[in-house]
Design an enzyme around this catalytic site. Structure first.
Site, PDB file in Angstrom:
ATOM      1  N   ASP A  26       0.792  -1.249   0.000  1.00  0.00           N
ATOM      2  CA  ASP A  26       0.000   0.000   0.000  1.00  0.00           C
ATOM      3  C   ASP A  26       0.821   1.295   0.000  1.00  0.00           C
ATOM      4  O   ASP A  26       1.823   1.399   0.723  1.00  0.00           O
ATOM      5  CB  ASP A  26      -0.844   0.112   1.275  1.00  0.00           C
ATOM      6  CG  ASP A  26      -1.592  -1.123   1.639  1.00  0.00           C
ATOM      7  OD1 ASP A  26      -1.566  -2.100   0.884  1.00  0.00           O
ATOM      8  OD2 ASP A  26      -2.231  -1.110   2.708  1.00  0.00           O
ATOM      9  N   GLU A 205     -10.276  -2.837   4.831  1.00  0.00           N
ATOM     10  CA  GLU A 205      -8.946  -2.282   5.079  1.00  0.00           C
ATOM     11  C   GLU A 205      -8.883  -0.842   4.542  1.00  0.00           C
ATOM     12  O   GLU A 205      -9.704  -0.425   3.730  1.00  0.00           O
ATOM     13  CB  GLU A 205      -7.878  -3.138   4.383  1.00  0.00           C
ATOM     14  CG  GLU A 205      -7.850  -4.584   4.899  1.00  0.00           C
ATOM     15  CD  GLU A 205      -6.707  -5.429   4.345  1.00  0.00           C
ATOM     16  OE1 GLU A 205      -6.092  -6.161   5.125  1.00  0.00           O
ATOM     17  OE2 GLU A 205      -6.432  -5.370   3.136  1.00  0.00           O
TER      18      GLU A 205
HETATM   19  C1  FRU Z   1      -3.770  -3.574   2.995  1.00  0.00           C
HETATM   20  C2  FRU Z   1      -3.079  -4.035   4.253  1.00  0.00           C
HETATM   21  C3  FRU Z   1      -3.428  -3.151   5.412  1.00  0.00           C
HETATM   22  C4  FRU Z   1      -2.257  -3.326   6.338  1.00  0.00           C
HETATM   23  C5  FRU Z   1      -1.111  -3.487   5.366  1.00  0.00           C
HETATM   24  C6  FRU Z   1      -0.040  -4.419   5.837  1.00  0.00           C
HETATM   25  O1  FRU Z   1      -3.179  -4.020   1.823  1.00  0.00           O
HETATM   26  O2  FRU Z   1      -3.425  -5.386   4.517  1.00  0.00           O
HETATM   27  O3  FRU Z   1      -4.671  -3.431   6.010  1.00  0.00           O
HETATM   28  O4  FRU Z   1      -2.078  -2.224   7.171  1.00  0.00           O
HETATM   29  O5  FRU Z   1      -1.662  -3.954   4.152  1.00  0.00           O
HETATM   30  O6  FRU Z   1       1.071  -4.386   5.007  1.00  0.00           O
END
Ligand code: FRU
Length: 504
Positions: A26, A205
């Site tokens: 992300d 998320e």
């Molecule tokens: C989304 C996610 C978030 C988390 C991060 C971990 O892609 O799963 O919810 O904070 O990636 O890398």
């Protein structure tokens, strides 16, 4: 299937950001500050699989040329730094800037993940050196409910109520919890949104929230709540859902009591997008991770794994099906589009256009192609053959029977389990001219159709020698415009080779 250097060279995006090496997911804490755009991201500084999650960092002054900098928030043995956001604390409400300082603190909120207990809690760290390094707040965590599924804080200043607002997901409950604060460290829970929209059993998320103008009228604004959804998205795996409604500083209320499931992107590879905070203008720009949790860890690239989309400008548009999110490439991207098209054709039969395109013999993996065709009388699909090689191509087109835009990314040699797929997106406009804008970059294709009311983003790993461009069509098709541009590279590839887009 083993890959070669030629594969990797062909797949490396040249005008989208990908880290020189190692794993990325992300985007985090996107912010404009003091003439720089900051792109932080979920990063494993030690390898090309998910782990040791830290905030990697790149900066740009123009949103197109990114310079990779040292890790900004490193993981420790006891805490990984999961996704989150940044606010510029102009009024020093958190008190992190020293008294009398003229430069405000950048305050990063992220989820601290304890690999021992698996607890996820919200942490804060501040930077007084233009986002290069961050100091963890001594009172961390600022929010802890003892949960293992509580993450991805989005924090922003809400002017009318003179408070900071934080959104956090309670992932398995499919909820966004809203908090407010006056000083960034003490948070009060004020409302809950969800479950809503997509199916049971998936997780929520990376929440995001912003106000967008409707039909380019800055006096008409609606709020849009974004939730990235894992497992249960449109084509399976992860995807981005949104709700349109109102936000009063405390509570988000969707316009429909039973909001429909709306997807921001109808491809497979656009996830966890967030907007740039503290913009110097009124635009809302976002970008997302181009991948999908269903196969992200299997993607065949190396020594990097993960790429971000280009920045897209957001607004809302009235369509015959209701209000929808519109995404157009950020104006900055135009600077990368070659000034003289490699090919132009106007007002001609698809048959003639296809013949002259074939004649031009354009090759390239960094291209921007715009196709406009007339809907009336169209009897079969029309569109572009991208990354075309012996017996294969990726098809990006419009299907009149289904009234949908689509990407068909099946290749002769699939490199991961989702590659042999076609992804369709319902057309929303009734205009007689259909429009496809395709941005191709190595292994990444972003399609913004009908002025951005439809978006489709897909990864595809075609053979390195598959780099031709063609037009497919049925009998009765009229092309009003076909324009092909070379895209300028902004990233010198690690092997020093430059982009190729040329006539044979
Ligand atoms: C989304 C996610 C978030 C988390 C991060 C971990 O892609 O799963 O919810 O904070 O990636 O890398």
């Amino acid at each position: 299937m083993p890959t070669t250097d030629a594969d990797q060279h062909a797949w490396r995006p040249r005008y989208h950001f990908s880290p020189k090496r190692h794993w990325m997911n992300d985007p985090n804490g996107l912010v404009h500050f003091d003439g720089e755009y900051h792109l932080y991201y979920q990063y494993n500084p030690q390898g090309d699989d998910w782990g040791n999650i830290s905030w990697g960092h790149a900066v740009s002054t123009d949103l197109t040329h990114w310079q990779e900098l040292p890790v900004a928030i490193p993981a420790t043995d006891r805490l990984m730094a999961f996704s989150g956001s940044i606010v510029v604390d102009h009024a020093n409400r958190g008190g992190f800037a020293p008294a009398g300082a003229t430069v405000p603190a950048l305050v990063a909120f992220f989820t601290g993940f304890d690999p021992g207990t698996k607890i996820q809690s919200q942490h804060l760290a501040f930077s007084l050196d233009r986002g290069r390094t961050f100091t963890p707040y001594a009172g961390n965590p600022v929010l802890d409910i003892g949960s293992t599924e509580f993450r991805d804080p989005k924090v922003f200043w809400h002017e009318p109520t003179q408070r900071f607002v934080m959104l956090v997901v309670v992932a398995l409950e499919q909820q966004v919890w809203f908090y407010t604060s006056r000083n960034l460290v003490e948070w009060t829970r004020v409302s809950t949104f969800g479950p809503a929209g997509s199916a049971d059993g998936n997780i929520w998320e990376v929440p995001e929230l912003f106000a967008l103008s409707v039909d380019d009228d800055p006096t008409r604004k609606r709020w849009v709540l974004i939730v990235s959804v894992n497992h249960g998205s449109l084509w399976g795996g992860s995807g981005v859902q949104y709700f349109i409604g109102d936000f009063d500083g405390t509570r988000f209320v969707a316009d429909d009591a039973q909001p429909p499931t709306l997807w921001a992107d109808h491809g497979r590879d656009f996830y966890a997008p967030i907007m740039f905070a503290n913009m110097p203008d009124e635009r809302v720009l976002w970008l997302g991770w181009c991948s999908n949790w269903e196969y992200a860890r299997e993607l065949p690239t190396q020594p990097w794994r993960g790429q971000q989309s280009a920045p897209r400008e957001l607004s809302l548009v009235t369509t015959p099906r209701g209000l929808r999110l519109r995404q157009r490439m950020a104006a900055e991207m135009k600077a990368l589009v070659g000034p003289e098209p490699l090919f132009t054709a106007r007002e001609n039969s698809a048959h003639m256009t296809a013949a002259s395109l074939a004649q031009a013999g354009i090759q390239g993996r960094q291209l921007m192609v715009r196709l406009r065709a007339l809907r009336a009388g169209l009897d079969s699909p029309i569109g572009l053959e991208l990354l075309k090689g012996a017996g294969e191509s990726v098809k990006v087109g419009f299907d009149p029977e289904r009234n949908s835009f689509f990407i068909n990314r099946s290749c002769a040699a699939p490199r991961f389990k989702g590659q042999s797929e076609r992804h369709d997106a319902q057309r929303l406009s009734n205009a007689n001219e259909i429009e496809i804008e395709a941005w191709i970059d190595g292994s990444l294709i972003e399609v913004l159709a009908d002025g951005g009311s439809v978006a489709l983003t897909d990864l595809v790993y075609a053979r390195p020698d598959a780099s031709c461009l063609g037009l497919f069509h049925g009998a009765a098709a009229t092309v009003s415009l076909l324009e092909v541009h070379a895209m300028q590279a902004t990233l010198c590839s690690p092997d020093g080779l430059q982009v190729e887009a040329r006539h044979l």
